[in-house]
Design an enzyme around this catalytic site. Structure first.
Site, PDB file in Angstrom:
ATOM      1  CD  GLU A 351       0.835  33.642  17.369  1.00 26.20           C
ATOM      2  OE1 GLU A 351      -0.148  34.358  17.159  1.00 26.20           O
ATOM      3  OE2 GLU A 351       1.168  32.704  16.618  1.00 26.20           O
TER       4      GLU A 351
HETATM    5  C1  ACM Z   1       3.666  34.882  14.013  1.00 29.11           C
HETATM    6  O1  ACM Z   1       2.987  35.431  13.114  1.00 29.11           O
HETATM    7  N1  ACM Z   1       3.080  34.187  14.972  1.00 29.11           N
HETATM    8  C2  ACM Z   1       5.096  35.021  14.049  1.00 29.11           C
END
Ligand code: ACM
Length: 541
Positions: A351
């Site tokens: 992310e």
């Molecule tokens: C995640 O759930 N951002 C690895």
């Protein structure tokens, strides 16, 4: 001190003398002297509810073993393994002494004399984690080739005993096990539980409790998510503000915390004693607000943002173009590597929505090189597969059956990396069970106990070769979980299902028989005071 007469089997005089010598001081002061002699009982009619299901188990009809007030525990081990094997034996007997009140002295294994035999002198063909367990009318034995295999076998032994064997206080027997012969070894070498100690901080004692429970189900990796936007939790002497400032809060603004080097060492030792390898994660280049808030110079604009106590993701990034970013990571990875004897360092990589893509492609290989420089393998979330990975790397799939995530897993495998399966819509323990679950999240969907169990790690992603799969991991993210009761409520009953997917052969995976075995775990969790969710899918008994 009456009636502690061994009513069975021939034993050698020398053996008896040795046993009396070793056992008598314990027996003389033991509450066992008040225990009425257990009478033979009929063998239990229901098969024990083992999770994970062993790869081979046969009943020995008409036979059973019962632990008795006079039972002797024999430990057979090599000089090299004696300390670790002794710890395994001590771990088992200290619990059983509490619940049975029996003294259960540990002596060198004398054939024909001991009732419970624990051995690490089994054939190497059992592998590091395999074991054989046999309960018949004369002996209960666990034989492995290593202390680790012995530990795995002992977790099976504990589940074969009545649930009250897990109690902290003395319970009435009998302590009977139906005759059985088990030969068992794992499907996958990587069977993990992840705990997010950043969004909410959990003390060493609280993490130890999670280790206790996870290791009962033969999980062998403890992935600690040690840094994120909301808090930095591991001491780094060369960058002290990471913890003194960056660790001071947690989600919702409550006081946070961090592990000193001594505390972290105690945690690692505890995990090691439970044969769980700690995998430390320092999430980069995103999920870094706690670090950016602690050191202004890490920011591209030189301005430190405030501490963050919300639950948004994707807004922070290390400054990929600044040299200091890599000096920082070099120091951090060195000190984190020093505190972790395991072979893997997880650099996050998920992310990174505020890192320009070209920067991401520059960053991950540079950060990876700093990990391998410390002698550790690189692990990261699936996004790292977009970049060239060093040999031996591990990518962690966290998709929801979406094509992009599947493609990333295949990209990792095509590079020769291994893949750990943590599908968010099945293995994320922070997902709500159903719409009425009062805590947890639902962005990856509602995850019932059945949904979290009913998938096969080797076929979930089409065209991902079985040989690329290292195993499974169940992450527990803690944005909404601020105490141990909440951790347990989300992890139990789903964590044991993920453990079974990692351990048991694919041919053993079956919801109907699994849910029946799971039902039998409820009384065990009651004995262990686990705050589990009594999912209505399960006919708890
Ligand atoms: C995640 O759930 N951002 C690895």
């Amino acid at each position: 001190m009456t009636r502690l007469v061994r009513p069975r089997r021939q034993v050698t005089l020398a053996g008896l003398a040795a046993a009396a010598l070793l056992a008598s001081p314990l027996l003389a002061t033991s509450p066992a002297s008040a225990e009425p002699t257990a009478q033979p009982q009929p063998a239990a009619s229901t098969a024990p509810s083992l999770i994970p299901k062993p790869s081979n188990q046969q009943a020995l009809p008409g036979q059973s073993f019962a632990l008795q007030p006079w039972s002797l525990v024999g430990l057979e081990t090599s000089a090299k393994e004696s300390r670790a094997a002794r710890k395994v034996a001590d771990g088992l007997t200290s619990q059983l002494r509490r619940s049975t009140g029996y003294p259960l002295p540990i002596i060198p294994a004398v054939p024909g004399l001991v009732d419970l035999k624990l051995s690490t002198n089994g054939p190497a063909s059992l592998g590091a984690e395999g074991y054989q367990l046999r309960a018949d009318r004369s002996t209960l034995s666990v034989v492995a080739a290593t202390p680790e295999g012995l530990f795995r076998g002992v977790t099976t032994l504990r589940q074969l005993l009545p649930a009250k064997a897990e109690s902290k206080t003395r319970q009435a027997g009998p302590w009977r096990i139906s005759g059985t012969a088990i030969s068992d070894s794992p499907r996958y070498g990587y069977r993990g539980a992840m705990l997010d100690v950043s969004r909410h901080f959990f003390s060493v004692a609280e993490v130890k409790r999670y280790i206790d429970l996870a290791s009962l189900y033969k999980l062998n990796k403890l992935h600690l998510h040690l840094s994120d936007d909301q808090g930095w939790r591991i001491q780094v002497d060369s960058w002290p503000r990471l913890t003194t400032y960056g660790g001071s809060l947690e989600t919702t603004g409550t006081p946070g915390g961090s592990y000193s080097k001594a505390e972290y060492a105690a945690l690692v030792q505890y995990a090691t004693d439970h044969f769980m390898e700690v995998i430390p994660e320092i999430d980069t280049p995103g999920h870094t607000n706690a670090a950016l808030a602690s050191y202004a110079e890490l920011n591209c604009d030189g301005v430190a943002p405030p501490l963050y106590t919300g639950t948004e993701v994707g807004f922070s990034s290390l400054c990929v173009g600044k040299d200091i970013t890599y000096d920082f990571l070099d120091d951090v990875f060195r000190e984190v590597a020093e505190q972790n004897p395991g072979s893997v360092l997880h650099l996050g990589g998920d992310e990174a929505h505020s890192t320009p893509h070209s920067d991401y492609l520059t960053f991950v290989p540079k950060a990876s090189a700093l990990v391998t420089k410390q002698g550790k393998k690189v692990m990261g979330w699936q996004e790292i597969a977009e970049t060239p990975l060093p040999p031996g790397s591990i990518a962690q799939y966290w998709g929801t059956d979406d094509n992009r995530s599947r493609e990333l897993a295949r990209k990792a495998a095509a590079q020769g990396a291994k893949v750990v399966m943590s599908p968010a819509n099945r293995a994320y323990l922070d997902m709500k069970y159903d719409a009425s679950t009062p805590i947890g999240q639902d962005w990856a969907g509602l995850v019932s106990v059945q949904k979290s169990y009913e998938w096969n790690p080797s076929t979930l992603i089409p065209n991902l070769p079985e040989s690329a799969i290292a195993g499974v991991e169940a992450p527990l993210w803690t944005e909404t979980l601020d105490d141990v009761d909440k951790l347990e409520y989300m992890a139990f009953p789903r964590l044991p299902g993920i453990a079974e997917l990692g351990w048991s052969p694919a041919s053993a995976l079956d919801w109907k028989t699994y849910s029946d075995r799971l039902a039998g775990q409820g009384s065990r969790w009651d004995a262990l005071s686990v705050n589990f969710y009594r999912a209505p899918e399960i006919a708890w008994r």
